[in-house]
Scaffold this active site. Structure first.
Site, PDB file in Angstrom:
ATOM      1  N   SER A 114     -64.657 -39.861  74.887  1.00 44.54           N
ATOM      2  CA  SER A 114     -63.568 -39.078  74.296  1.00 44.54           C
ATOM      3  C   SER A 114     -62.423 -39.956  73.807  1.00 44.54           C
ATOM      4  O   SER A 114     -62.122 -40.997  74.414  1.00 44.54           O
ATOM      5  CB  SER A 114     -63.024 -38.128  75.373  1.00 44.54           C
ATOM      6  OG  SER A 114     -61.782 -37.619  75.015  1.00 44.54           O
TER       7      SER A 114
ATOM      8  N   GLU B 288     -59.564 -39.255  74.369  1.00 50.83           N
ATOM      9  CA  GLU B 288     -58.592 -39.238  75.470  1.00 50.83           C
ATOM     10  C   GLU B 288     -58.560 -40.579  76.208  1.00 50.83           C
ATOM     11  O   GLU B 288     -57.596 -40.898  76.894  1.00 50.83           O
ATOM     12  CB  GLU B 288     -58.912 -38.116  76.445  1.00 50.83           C
ATOM     13  CG  GLU B 288     -58.493 -36.738  75.976  1.00 50.83           C
ATOM     14  CD  GLU B 288     -56.984 -36.565  75.892  1.00 50.83           C
ATOM     15  OE1 GLU B 288     -56.292 -36.771  76.896  1.00 50.83           O
ATOM     16  OE2 GLU B 288     -56.494 -36.234  74.795  1.00 50.83           O
TER      17      GLU B 288
ATOM     18  N   TYR C 147     -58.940 -36.245  83.786  1.00 52.58           N
ATOM     19  CA  TYR C 147     -60.083 -36.098  82.880  1.00 52.58           C
ATOM     20  C   TYR C 147     -60.390 -37.432  82.199  1.00 52.58           C
ATOM     21  O   TYR C 147     -61.545 -37.888  82.167  1.00 52.58           O
ATOM     22  CB  TYR C 147     -59.774 -35.024  81.829  1.00 52.58           C
ATOM     23  CG  TYR C 147     -60.726 -35.016  80.660  1.00 52.58           C
ATOM     24  CD1 TYR C 147     -61.977 -34.407  80.761  1.00 52.58           C
ATOM     25  CD2 TYR C 147     -60.384 -35.629  79.457  1.00 52.58           C
ATOM     26  CE1 TYR C 147     -62.861 -34.414  79.688  1.00 52.58           C
ATOM     27  CE2 TYR C 147     -61.258 -35.629  78.378  1.00 52.58           C
ATOM     28  CZ  TYR C 147     -62.493 -35.030  78.501  1.00 52.58           C
ATOM     29  OH  TYR C 147     -63.368 -35.037  77.438  1.00 52.58           O
TER      30      TYR C 147
HETATM   31  O1  G4F Z   1     -56.585 -28.470  72.569  1.00 55.23           O
HETATM   32  P1  G4F Z   1     -56.186 -29.342  73.684  1.00 55.23           P
HETATM   33  O2  G4F Z   1     -56.210 -28.760  75.057  1.00 55.23           O
HETATM   34  O3  G4F Z   1     -57.114 -30.626  73.575  1.00 55.23           O
HETATM   35  P2  G4F Z   1     -56.969 -32.115  74.148  1.00 55.23           P
HETATM   36  O4  G4F Z   1     -56.123 -32.200  75.361  1.00 55.23           O
HETATM   37  O5  G4F Z   1     -56.568 -33.009  73.012  1.00 55.23           O
HETATM   38  O6  G4F Z   1     -58.449 -32.454  74.606  1.00 55.23           O
HETATM   39  C1  G4F Z   1     -59.583 -32.060  73.818  1.00 55.23           C
HETATM   40  O7  G4F Z   1     -59.978 -33.107  72.971  1.00 55.23           O
HETATM   41  C2  G4F Z   1     -60.429 -34.285  73.637  1.00 55.23           C
HETATM   42  C3  G4F Z   1     -60.832 -35.299  72.569  1.00 55.23           C
HETATM   43  O8  G4F Z   1     -59.713 -36.060  72.233  1.00 55.23           O
HETATM   44  C4  G4F Z   1     -61.607 -33.960  74.549  1.00 55.23           C
HETATM   45  F1  G4F Z   1     -62.017 -35.078  75.193  1.00 55.23           F
HETATM   46  C5  G4F Z   1     -61.188 -32.909  75.542  1.00 55.23           C
HETATM   47  O9  G4F Z   1     -62.303 -32.538  76.353  1.00 55.23           O
HETATM   48  C6  G4F Z   1     -60.696 -31.674  74.785  1.00 55.23           C
HETATM   49  O10 G4F Z   1     -61.780 -31.120  74.062  1.00 55.23           O
HETATM   50  O11 G4F Z   1     -54.696 -29.897  73.449  1.00 55.23           O
HETATM   51  C7  G4F Z   1     -54.319 -30.559  72.261  1.00 55.23           C
HETATM   52  C8  G4F Z   1     -52.812 -30.810  72.275  1.00 55.23           C
HETATM   53  C9  G4F Z   1     -52.306 -31.448  73.572  1.00 55.23           C
HETATM   54  O12 G4F Z   1     -51.384 -32.467  73.262  1.00 55.23           O
HETATM   55  C10 G4F Z   1     -51.570 -30.321  74.276  1.00 55.23           C
HETATM   56  O13 G4F Z   1     -50.472 -30.727  75.085  1.00 55.23           O
HETATM   57  O14 G4F Z   1     -52.162 -29.545  72.171  1.00 55.23           O
HETATM   58  C11 G4F Z   1     -51.085 -29.499  73.077  1.00 55.23           C
HETATM   59  N1  G4F Z   1     -50.779 -28.104  73.410  1.00 55.23           N
HETATM   60  C12 G4F Z   1     -49.618 -27.467  73.118  1.00 55.23           C
HETATM   61  N2  G4F Z   1     -49.641 -26.220  73.591  1.00 55.23           N
HETATM   62  C13 G4F Z   1     -51.584 -27.248  74.066  1.00 55.23           C
HETATM   63  C14 G4F Z   1     -50.864 -26.050  74.184  1.00 55.23           C
HETATM   64  N3  G4F Z   1     -52.855 -27.367  74.544  1.00 55.23           N
HETATM   65  C15 G4F Z   1     -53.415 -26.283  75.151  1.00 55.23           C
HETATM   66  N4  G4F Z   1     -54.687 -26.371  75.613  1.00 55.23           N
HETATM   67  N5  G4F Z   1     -52.738 -25.096  75.305  1.00 55.23           N
HETATM   68  C16 G4F Z   1     -51.449 -24.925  74.841  1.00 55.23           C
HETATM   69  O15 G4F Z   1     -50.844 -23.860  74.989  1.00 55.23           O
END
Ligand code: G4F
Length: 306
Positions: free
Chosen positions: A95, A97, A119
């Site tokens: 990832s 990440e 993670y």
């Molecule tokens: O959609 P996210 O939860 O994805 P994140 O953390 O980037 O991780 C995903 O991608 C990775 C690949 O780079 C994978 F390895 C991992 O398994 C997963 O699929 O969050 C994206 C961004 C973050 O910065 C988070 O802080 O969106 C921001 N965010 C803002 N508000 C939020 C929210 N994320 C989530 N889930 N929910 C919110 O309400």
């Protein structure tokens, strides 16, 4: 699970013309004996390990479980391969990440890792384990360092799908507010079907290697929100609120990938752009809610087996 949860694969799983039919079996990355048994029985040519507790924020709540499944689970699977005396080609879902608090921009295969969550720490262990099994046992094992990849089938608690579903519900008056965390976070968002093609390409090469898979474009969560609401002609500022519970103890502020190696060695390139992907995800969720509101719930298939 005792509930049927195949809705995202039903189009292939339930297709009577699929030959041979897709077969689901029980197994668990936390259960080495199930992995050993399945490998001896199936003797696969290719293995794609996408199994994980993959939600970054949730990994702060259940770090030990995340490390078990996403980290140790990979080791268990590789050990099962070795113990069965098999030499399948092995793909590991690594990832972006791993880059976490980024050490260079854009990130490429040589960029040092700086994981920022349980993670990402688990994925770092899995990444190095795959490299070690390749070097120690001559296994054809590849790490795909995939940047965020989204689609209509994205889990509903990841930010992109959370936004597009909320847009659809707001359009039909079923929801008024959308609570989000950090709107300033920036991601390199691609379309999942394009990225799956890259996974497959890695296992069709003569030699195993590790590849960054990314679009090379970065957008903020705020931009995603603006675009998604724009597609249905609604002013996002009237509906979006910040809830600190979605902030992470340590955040990955920005990710931007350089997929030059995948492009030159695999001949891979993403086909779907950011704007089209957002439009597609919104259109899908709007259509699903419209059918529901107008009394045409999605077709429920007969249960084939459990
Ligand atoms: O959609 P996210 O939860 O994805 P994140 O953390 O980037 O991780 C995903 O991608 C990775 C690949 O780079 C994978 F390895 C991992 O398994 C997963 O699929 O969050 C994206 C961004 C973050 O910065 C988070 O802080 O969106 C921001 N965010 C803002 N508000 C939020 C929210 N994320 C989530 N889930 N929910 C919110 O309400």
């Amino acid at each position: 699970a005792s509930t049927v949860n195949t809705s995202r694969i039903d189009h292939v799983y339930r297709d009577p013309h699929e030959n041979p039919p897709l077969k689901l079996v029980y197994g668990d990355l936390n259960d080495a004996s199930s992995l050993n048994h399945l490998l001896r029985q199936i003797r696969p040519d290719e293995i794609y390990n996408l199994g994980a507790q993959s939600h970054v924020r949730v990994s702060f709540d259940i770090p030990e479980y995340t490390a078990e499944v996403s980290g140790m689970g990979t080791l268990r699977l590789l050990e099962a391969v070795r113990e069965a005396g098999l030499k399948p080609k092995f793909y590991q879902a690594s990832s972006s990440e791993l880059f976490g608090k980024v050490m260079e921009v854009p990130q490429r295969e040589t960029t040092p890792f700086y994981p920022r969550s349980p993670y990402a720490c688990a994925k770092a262990f899995a990444f190095h384990t795959v490299v070690n099994y390749r070097e120690a046992y001559g296994l054809f094992a590849c790490n795909g360092i995939l940047f965020n990849h989204e689609s209509e089938r994205r889990g509903e608690t990841f930010v992109t799908r959370k936004i597009t579903r909320a847009v659809a519900h707001i359009k039909y008056g079923l929801q008024h507010k959308l609570y989000l965390g950090n709107l300033d976070a920036q991601r390199d968002w691609g379309y999942a079907p394009d990225f799956v093609e890259a996974m497959w390409l890695m296992l069709q090469q003569e030699l195993p290697d590790d590849y960054v898979v990314a679009t090379g474009e970065m957008h903020s969560v705020r931009e995603f929100v603006e675009l998604a609401f724009e597609h249905v002609g609604i002013d996002w500022k009237r509906h979006v609120e910040i809830d600190p519970k979605y902030f992470r103890p340590t955040e990955v502020e920005q990710l931007l990938g350089d997929a030059t190696k995948a492009k030159t060695q695999l001949g891979w390139a993403p086909k779907m752009g950011f704007q089209d992907m957002v439009r597609r995800m919104v259109a899908h969720d709007v259509e699903t809610v419209r059918r529901h509101v107008e009394g045409h719930p999605p077709v429920v298939h007969e249960r084939r087996n459990d």
